[in-house]
Design a protein around this motif. Sequence first.
Motif, mmCIF file in Angstrom:
data_model
loop_
_atom_site.group_PDB
_atom_site.id
_atom_site.type_symbol
_atom_site.label_atom_id
_atom_site.label_comp_id
_atom_site.label_asym_id
_atom_site.label_seq_id
_atom_site.Cartn_x
_atom_site.Cartn_y
_atom_site.Cartn_z
ATOM 1 N N ARG A 153 -47.378 37.056 -92.162
ATOM 2 C CA ARG A 153 -47.901 38.390 -92.449
ATOM 3 C C ARG A 153 -46.801 39.355 -92.879
ATOM 4 N NH1 ARG A 153 -52.594 39.722 -87.912
ATOM 5 N NH2 ARG A 153 -53.794 37.791 -88.201
ATOM 6 N N TRP A 154 -45.750 39.438 -92.092
ATOM 7 C CA TRP A 154 -44.722 40.447 -92.342
ATOM 8 C C TRP A 154 -43.466 39.784 -92.911
ATOM 9 C CZ3 TRP A 154 -47.456 44.563 -92.195
ATOM 10 C CH2 TRP A 154 -48.473 44.727 -91.234
ATOM 11 N N ARG A 179 -49.454 37.449 -96.323
ATOM 12 C CA ARG A 179 -50.865 37.135 -96.081
ATOM 13 C C ARG A 179 -50.950 36.082 -94.983
ATOM 14 N NH1 ARG A 179 -53.607 33.919 -101.010
ATOM 15 N NH2 ARG A 179 -55.323 34.049 -99.491
ATOM 16 N N SER A 180 -52.065 36.087 -94.286
ATOM 17 C CA SER A 180 -52.302 35.109 -93.233
ATOM 18 C C SER A 180 -53.363 34.121 -93.704
ATOM 19 C CB SER A 180 -52.784 35.821 -91.960
ATOM 20 O OG SER A 180 -53.220 34.883 -90.996
ATOM 21 N N THR A 185 -59.200 36.883 -92.649
ATOM 22 C CA THR A 185 -58.127 37.743 -93.183
ATOM 23 C C THR A 185 -57.905 37.511 -94.675
ATOM 24 O OG1 THR A 185 -56.358 36.148 -92.696
ATOM 25 C CG2 THR A 185 -56.971 37.707 -90.939
ATOM 26 N N ILE A 188 -57.102 40.604 -96.707
ATOM 27 C CA ILE A 188 -56.128 41.531 -96.128
ATOM 28 C C ILE A 188 -54.724 41.125 -96.548
ATOM 29 C CG2 ILE A 188 -55.160 42.494 -93.996
ATOM 30 C CD1 ILE A 188 -57.843 42.040 -92.669
ATOM 31 N N ARG A 189 -53.910 42.103 -96.913
ATOM 32 C CA ARG A 189 -52.506 41.870 -97.222
ATOM 33 C C ARG A 189 -51.656 42.754 -96.314
ATOM 34 N NH1 ARG A 189 -54.850 38.391 -99.020
ATOM 35 N NH2 ARG A 189 -54.826 37.495 -101.131
ATOM 36 N N TYR A 190 -50.432 42.320 -96.089
ATOM 37 C CA TYR A 190 -49.548 42.981 -95.135
ATOM 38 C C TYR A 190 -48.275 43.423 -95.863
ATOM 39 C CZ TYR A 190 -52.795 40.538 -92.087
ATOM 40 O OH TYR A 190 -53.946 40.074 -91.488
ATOM 41 N N ASN A 192 -44.702 45.154 -96.005
ATOM 42 C CA ASN A 192 -43.574 45.436 -95.122
ATOM 43 C C ASN A 192 -42.390 45.932 -95.940
ATOM 44 O OD1 ASN A 192 -41.912 45.550 -92.832
ATOM 45 N ND2 ASN A 192 -41.180 43.465 -93.164
ATOM 46 N N ARG A 212 -44.868 49.276 -91.840
ATOM 47 C CA ARG A 212 -45.728 48.119 -92.043
ATOM 48 C C ARG A 212 -47.155 48.613 -92.208
ATOM 49 N NH1 ARG A 212 -43.833 43.353 -87.801
ATOM 50 N NH2 ARG A 212 -41.752 43.004 -88.711
ATOM 51 N N GLU A 214 -51.297 47.430 -93.185
ATOM 52 C CA GLU A 214 -52.351 46.474 -93.484
ATOM 53 C C GLU A 214 -53.272 47.101 -94.524
ATOM 54 O OE1 GLU A 214 -54.411 44.948 -90.123
ATOM 55 O OE2 GLU A 214 -52.594 44.668 -88.925
ATOM 56 N N TYR A 224 -55.612 47.712 -104.530
ATOM 57 C CA TYR A 224 -55.360 47.657 -103.093
ATOM 58 C C TYR A 224 -55.916 48.942 -102.487
ATOM 59 C CZ TYR A 224 -52.037 43.711 -103.152
ATOM 60 O OH TYR A 224 -51.465 42.487 -103.267
#
Length: 228
Positions: A153-154, A179-180, A185, A188-190, A192, A212, A214, A224
Amino acid sequence: GFVFARPETGKTTFLADQCTYMASQAVRSVVWFNNEEQGEKVRLRTYQAALGITQDEIWYDKQATLDKYREVTKNKLFIYDDANIYRRDVERVIAAYDPELVIFDQIDKIRGFDADRPDLVYGRIYQWARELAKGQRAIIGVCQSDGTGEGVRWLTMAHVAEAKTSKQAEADWILGIGRSHETGTEDIRYLNISKNKLLGDMNTDPKERHGRFEVFIKPTIARYEDLV
């Protein structure tokens, strides 16, 4: 600075989203050097992002779409599309357009640099890009995360592909898009901010200097959005 992520995470969507918004505020021009995806696909992404519409809506009335797109971006965004972009090509285009913002997707594939080791080649590319950014110009490069970033994710500077410190040292800021693979998820993007040397302005929140975030990715409209 540069943005990095694993393949098919949403780097081009992120660029289209942000660059069309930046172009709408530009006084001079924005130039996007594309040596990654097909140029027509990138242009479609920018139409979607600028107008918040799907591909089907673009083709419904292409001329009306193009007119509205030019209005929103003030006709400031130019895409230079070539699978083999050399240093001299970039310098020639920049001299002609004098852009405020330059995008390299992908910056690692810019040709015309030599060194004994790959990481030193990348170091020279990023140093050159930094020099291009001096004065009234911003540079955004895009590159890959290595395999250690898969499903993370990060993303941090340690996940940048083909680099020890050569890329990271030249950047004023670095943004990772993670991404996870966990169920639920997928959209969803993370984001950082793993490096940030920018001074900011009166609207800058110091607590978010290495923030950070989400966010939702909406590929159908190349945008986004905040996760709320």
